[in-house]
Design a protein around this motif. Sequence first.
Motif, short mmCIF file in Angstrom:
data_model
loop_
_atom_site.label_atom_id
_atom_site.label_comp_id
_atom_site.label_asym_id
_atom_site.label_seq_id
_atom_site.Cartn_x
_atom_site.Cartn_y
_atom_site.Cartn_z
N PHE A 56 -4.14 0.64 4.55
CA PHE A 56 -4.42 1.71 3.61
C PHE A 56 -4.79 3.03 4.30
O PHE A 56 -5.11 4.01 3.63
N ARG A 107 -12.52 2.52 -4.23
CA ARG A 107 -11.36 2.11 -5.01
C ARG A 107 -10.12 2.10 -4.12
O ARG A 107 -9.92 3.01 -3.32
N LEU A 108 -9.31 1.06 -4.30
CA LEU A 108 -7.99 1.05 -3.72
C LEU A 108 -7.04 1.81 -4.65
O LEU A 108 -7.35 1.99 -5.83
N PRO A 109 -5.89 2.24 -4.16
CA PRO A 109 -4.96 2.98 -5.02
C PRO A 109 -4.45 2.17 -6.20
O PRO A 109 -4.03 2.74 -7.21
N LEU A 135 -13.71 -6.25 -2.66
CA LEU A 135 -12.30 -6.58 -2.47
C LEU A 135 -12.16 -8.07 -2.17
O LEU A 135 -12.99 -8.64 -1.46
N LEU A 158 -6.92 -4.31 6.53
CA LEU A 158 -6.99 -3.41 5.38
C LEU A 158 -7.09 -1.95 5.82
O LEU A 158 -6.45 -1.07 5.24
N GLN A 172 -7.41 3.83 5.91
CA GLN A 172 -8.81 4.17 5.60
C GLN A 172 -9.70 3.46 6.62
O GLN A 172 -10.06 2.29 6.44
N LEU A 185 -12.63 0.99 5.81
CA LEU A 185 -12.43 -0.37 5.33
C LEU A 185 -12.68 -1.41 6.43
O LEU A 185 -12.85 -2.60 6.13
N ASP A 211 -8.71 -5.46 -5.92
CA ASP A 211 -9.88 -4.60 -6.08
C ASP A 211 -10.64 -5.08 -7.32
O ASP A 211 -10.30 -4.76 -8.44
N PRO A 266 0.82 -1.22 0.00
CA PRO A 266 0.00 0.00 0.00
C PRO A 266 0.85 1.27 0.00
O PRO A 266 1.84 1.37 0.75
N CYS A 308 -2.58 -5.33 -4.38
CA CYS A 308 -1.45 -4.96 -3.53
C CYS A 308 -1.04 -6.16 -2.68
O CYS A 308 -1.87 -6.99 -2.30
#
Length: 450
Positions: free
Chosen positions: A378, A309-311, A348, A374, A380, A383, A332, A95, A315
């Motif tokens: 990330f 969305r993940l980056p 995910l 997660l 976040q 999540l 993702d 990440p 990952c």
Amino acid sequence: MSVAKQPLKVAVVGGGWAGCAAGVELASKGARVTLFEAARMLGGRARAVQAKEALLDNGQHIMLGAYAETLALLRRVGVAERDALLRLPLQMRYPPGSGLMDFVAPRLPAPLHMLAALLRATGLEREDKLALARFSTSARWMKWGLDTDCSVAELLARFDQTPRLTRLMWRPLCLAALNTAIERASANVFLAVLRDSLGARRKDSDMLLPRVLLDALFPEAARRYIEERGGRVACGARVDTIARLDGGWQVGACLGAAGFDAVVLATPAWQSAALVRPLAGLEALGARLDAFDYEPISTVYLQYAPGLRLPLPFCALLDDPARGAWGQFVFDRGQLGPGQDRGQDGLLAVVISAALDAAKLAQDELARLVAVQLAAAFRQPALAEPRWSRVLTEKRATFACTPGLDRPGNATGLDGLFLAGDYTAGDYPATLEMAVRSGAAAARLALGAR
């Protein structure tokens, strides 16, 4: 007056990727194929399953651009790569912002792509990069193989790989490719995978992620291909016995399917063992097929609001089971293809290979721990609270890929009877490519069975 030669009649028992590959190869050469599959749908251990919440793949797969036989087979049955697979450069990325490894091979000719990736990589110290370069050079010099197999852990120690590089790259790569921990995994099989990734041409080293559910990726196209050429695909048809009959083969006492010229057993090793053991002269083969150990894989699905969305499309994750961090890779699904069309936007998939200990946890608890992992990885917090979760565990996902493993060939020793499956002799682990190679090889032997 000449009599028209009757087409070769071949029974394929098992509708996984090996069985479907065998059926397609046979049908392409004019054989009359009958494919028997015990489940209601094709695909074996690489299939979609109907969960309560959605249609989900039974596991997440990554293929390589070097999977030549699989890609050729997809083209043969009419599957376009651009529609079915997302092609990404070889990479190992954690990440963003984690300070961990970020390694991406640019679109340059080999071996410049690997040199550039190594120079640009972040999250690795100078000694890590030197160790990786030293290992790659030595592996090329050894032609990606050892005279005497050993464990991956022994191989890495022999070439002075650093603890950080082992933790961030070699260990997760080995788990993902061989589904076996480095302490038990075969160095020679691991080197074969590295040969076709780190040591391959740039295009061959690309990673290919399915854009569509696994049943739509190949098995259903294989069904159409076989049936369009006069074959039959029978799902929900379990085969419990095979027997020699009047110079041919009978498949299933109650299936009314006697008189085959050849049989390809494309069932898992333990099921093939039960079928061959009663046959005179194959007792030793049955024992070899029974000798495999197996490793599970768990896939944790987490559904979030559409638009999440993940980056990155996928990952690596830093797992630490002692602290409740079980996930090793996250995908993702909404970025792999038209997510809204597939109902997988915001979905995910977190993969846990060699998942024996993870599978002992209650499914809700494992999903909760992965969601928390997660959120931390990330940064976040949202999540940690998915709308719903689902854990799918394939208990015998692959054989344990240990050093010097005894893997039988496609021929059984009996005329007209052949084995197909990712467990058969080959330099690859239990992958889709190995299943396809084995199925095609068994089919070619069967074509000469008359």
